[in-house]
Design an enzyme around this catalytic site. Sequence first.
Site, short mmCIF file in Angstrom:
data_model
loop_
_atom_site.label_atom_id
_atom_site.label_comp_id
_atom_site.label_asym_id
_atom_site.label_seq_id
_atom_site.Cartn_x
_atom_site.Cartn_y
_atom_site.Cartn_z
CB VAL A 1 -0.94 0.00 1.22
CG1 VAL A 1 -1.79 1.25 1.25
CG2 VAL A 1 -1.82 -1.25 1.22
N PRO A 2 1.17 1.82 -1.16
CG PRO A 2 0.99 2.67 -3.32
CD PRO A 2 0.36 1.68 -2.36
CB CYS A 3 2.24 5.10 2.82
SG CYS A 3 3.42 3.95 3.54
CG HIS A 4 6.81 4.32 -1.31
ND1 HIS A 4 5.98 3.22 -1.22
CD2 HIS A 4 7.24 4.37 -2.59
CE1 HIS A 4 5.94 2.61 -2.40
NE2 HIS A 4 6.70 3.29 -3.26
NE ARG A 5 4.28 3.84 -5.88
CZ ARG A 5 3.70 2.73 -6.26
NH1 ARG A 5 2.38 2.67 -6.40
NH2 ARG A 5 4.42 1.67 -6.52
#
Length: 164
Positions: A123-127
Amino acid sequence: MLATFYTCSYNTPIGYLNLAATDTHLVSCLFSDIAYPTSPEQPAVLKQTIDQLDEYFAGTRRQFDLPLQPEGTDFQKKVWDNLYTIPFGKTVSYMAVARAVSGEKAIRAVGAANGKNPICLIVPCHRVIGSDGSLTGYAGGLWRKEWLLKHEGILKPTQQLALF
């Protein structure tokens, strides 16, 4: 009946991803400098997760396709569902996520939910970045966020966004 949880660690170029799953769903994927103990039995979902992480770090996977079951409030789950739609190679601002899930006034709550994402990377919270393009907040460490964005081609290898 209580669910059985299985754990293992996946060694990445930027530290361990400690994974936890039930028989059927991935429930946690978090960066750490130390490895979880590995459960003697491994459900298929953990094997699928490891295969897809191998592909991601090899540069051949852009989207994860796994059964997920993160624990959180309804609002947090709404934010995480929105994060899951951020495409590989793209970023969005915290404000854009706030507007999408609840309105601009929810920006701080969105930031808090982003920081509590129990299934990072997948779940790409780094984006999610600041409105000014800065790399703000990442539970796994800003240096990991920067590495992931470079890995995805968002940042050039020599480029660095403002960290604060």
